[in-house]
Scaffold this motif. Structure first.
Motif, PDB file in Angstrom:
ATOM      1  N   ILE A   1     -48.219 -41.207 -45.316  1.00 16.34           N
ATOM      2  CA  ILE A   1     -48.071 -42.624 -45.665  1.00 16.34           C
ATOM      3  C   ILE A   1     -47.516 -43.418 -44.487  1.00 16.34           C
ATOM      4  O   ILE A   1     -47.976 -44.530 -44.195  1.00 16.34           O
ATOM      5  CB  ILE A   1     -47.171 -42.774 -46.904  1.00 16.34           C
ATOM      6  N   SER A   2     -46.542 -42.863 -43.788  1.00 15.85           N
ATOM      7  CA  SER A   2     -45.987 -43.548 -42.615  1.00 15.85           C
ATOM      8  C   SER A   2     -47.061 -43.801 -41.565  1.00 15.85           C
ATOM      9  O   SER A   2     -47.074 -44.851 -40.906  1.00 15.85           O
ATOM     10  CB  SER A   2     -44.859 -42.715 -41.999  1.00 15.85           C
ATOM     11  N   SER A   3     -47.970 -42.855 -41.411  1.00 11.76           N
ATOM     12  CA  SER A   3     -49.009 -43.012 -40.391  1.00 11.76           C
ATOM     13  C   SER A   3     -50.024 -44.090 -40.772  1.00 11.76           C
ATOM     14  O   SER A   3     -50.684 -44.653 -39.901  1.00 11.76           O
ATOM     15  CB  SER A   3     -49.717 -41.681 -40.138  1.00 11.76           C
ATOM     16  N   LEU A   4     -50.150 -44.389 -42.064  1.00 12.78           N
ATOM     17  CA  LEU A   4     -50.999 -45.514 -42.464  1.00 12.78           C
ATOM     18  C   LEU A   4     -50.460 -46.819 -41.881  1.00 12.78           C
ATOM     19  O   LEU A   4     -51.212 -47.650 -41.363  1.00 12.78           O
ATOM     20  CB  LEU A   4     -51.058 -45.617 -43.992  1.00 12.78           C
ATOM     21  N   LEU A   5     -49.145 -46.987 -41.968  1.00 15.54           N
ATOM     22  CA  LEU A   5     -48.517 -48.195 -41.428  1.00 15.54           C
ATOM     23  C   LEU A   5     -48.596 -48.225 -39.909  1.00 15.54           C
ATOM     24  O   LEU A   5     -48.967 -49.247 -39.321  1.00 15.54           O
ATOM     25  CB  LEU A   5     -47.060 -48.269 -41.881  1.00 15.54           C
TER      26      LEU A   5
END
Length: 229
Positions: free
Chosen positions: A138-142
């Protein structure tokens, strides 16, 4: 440090120094951002000049540090603490922006980049309490949307490293997974092993002989189906 650098058979290009080498005041805050003689007796500039391949260090935002010590990236650590506990930032609506903008402008003037660190689960909690610090989907989506590289934190390349300061029984169950996730993050691949516990053969699977990391153009992310309503 020089002896260790030469002993480990890995094509390291950079060394990042965390928050342990400078003078601190009450509560762990910075009192003087200069190397302590009990840690670096000859100072960081001397150590930098002695490195065989001009390895680069996190030292200062000033152009003098970038010129004398080879600084290319500044890490702004502990953002979660500063944002939640530093009273001036909680009472002045403009101060936070001024601080971050001045840091960014200073880095831009001396042609260095910035790494912002705001940790919810760091690697220590992973090796001690088995928390899933490696789940970056999820962090890498941002980070991908902002066109920045995500840093998943350091990792152990060896499962057990006796003598560790972390208690009671730290261990890395899957070093290969840590390395793969670091590669797929598109950010730095940083081993944080104790002296004499670096598995060079295992780490070298992530890069060429000259140290160029073999990473994708975009980071690994959570698939939409798993995070949709």
């Amino acid at each position: 440090m020089l002896d260790i650098h030469r002993k480990i058979n890995l094509p390291f290009h950079y060394i990042q120094l965390d928050s342990w080498w400078y003078y601190k005041a009450i509560g762990g805050g910075v009192s003087q951002w200069k190397s302590r003689p009990d840690i670096f007796p000859d100072g960081l500039p001397t150590l930098y000049r002695q490195m065989e391949r001009n390895d680069l260090f996190r030292i200062d935002l000033l152009s003098e540090a970038a010129h004398d010590c080879g600084l290319i990236m500044y890490e702004q650590d502990w953002l979660h603490v500063q944002s939640s506990k530093f009273i001036p930032l909680l009472t002045d609506i403009d101060l936070d922006r001024q601080w971050l903008m001045s840091t960014s402008e200073g880095a831009d003037k001396v042609n260095i980049t910035i790494q912002y660190s705001c940790v919810s689960v760091d690697y220590t909690r992973h090796i001690v309490y088995r928390e899933d610090q490696w789940t970056i989907g999820i962090s890498s989506l941002l980070s991908d949307a902002l066109d920045i590289a995500l840093f998943k934190d350091v990792f152990w390349s060896t499962t057990n490293e006796p003598g560790s300061a972390y208690k009671p029984s730290p261990m890395e169950p899957l070093p290969e997974r840590e390395i793969v996730i670091a590669i797929l993050s598109t950010g730095p691949v940083s081993s944080g092993d104790a002296i004499n516990y670096t598995d060079s053969k295992r780490i070298m699977k992530c890069c060429r002989q000259d140290g160029l990391i073999l990473k994708p153009d975009r980071p690994i992310t959570m698939i939409d189906l798993l995070i949709s309503d």
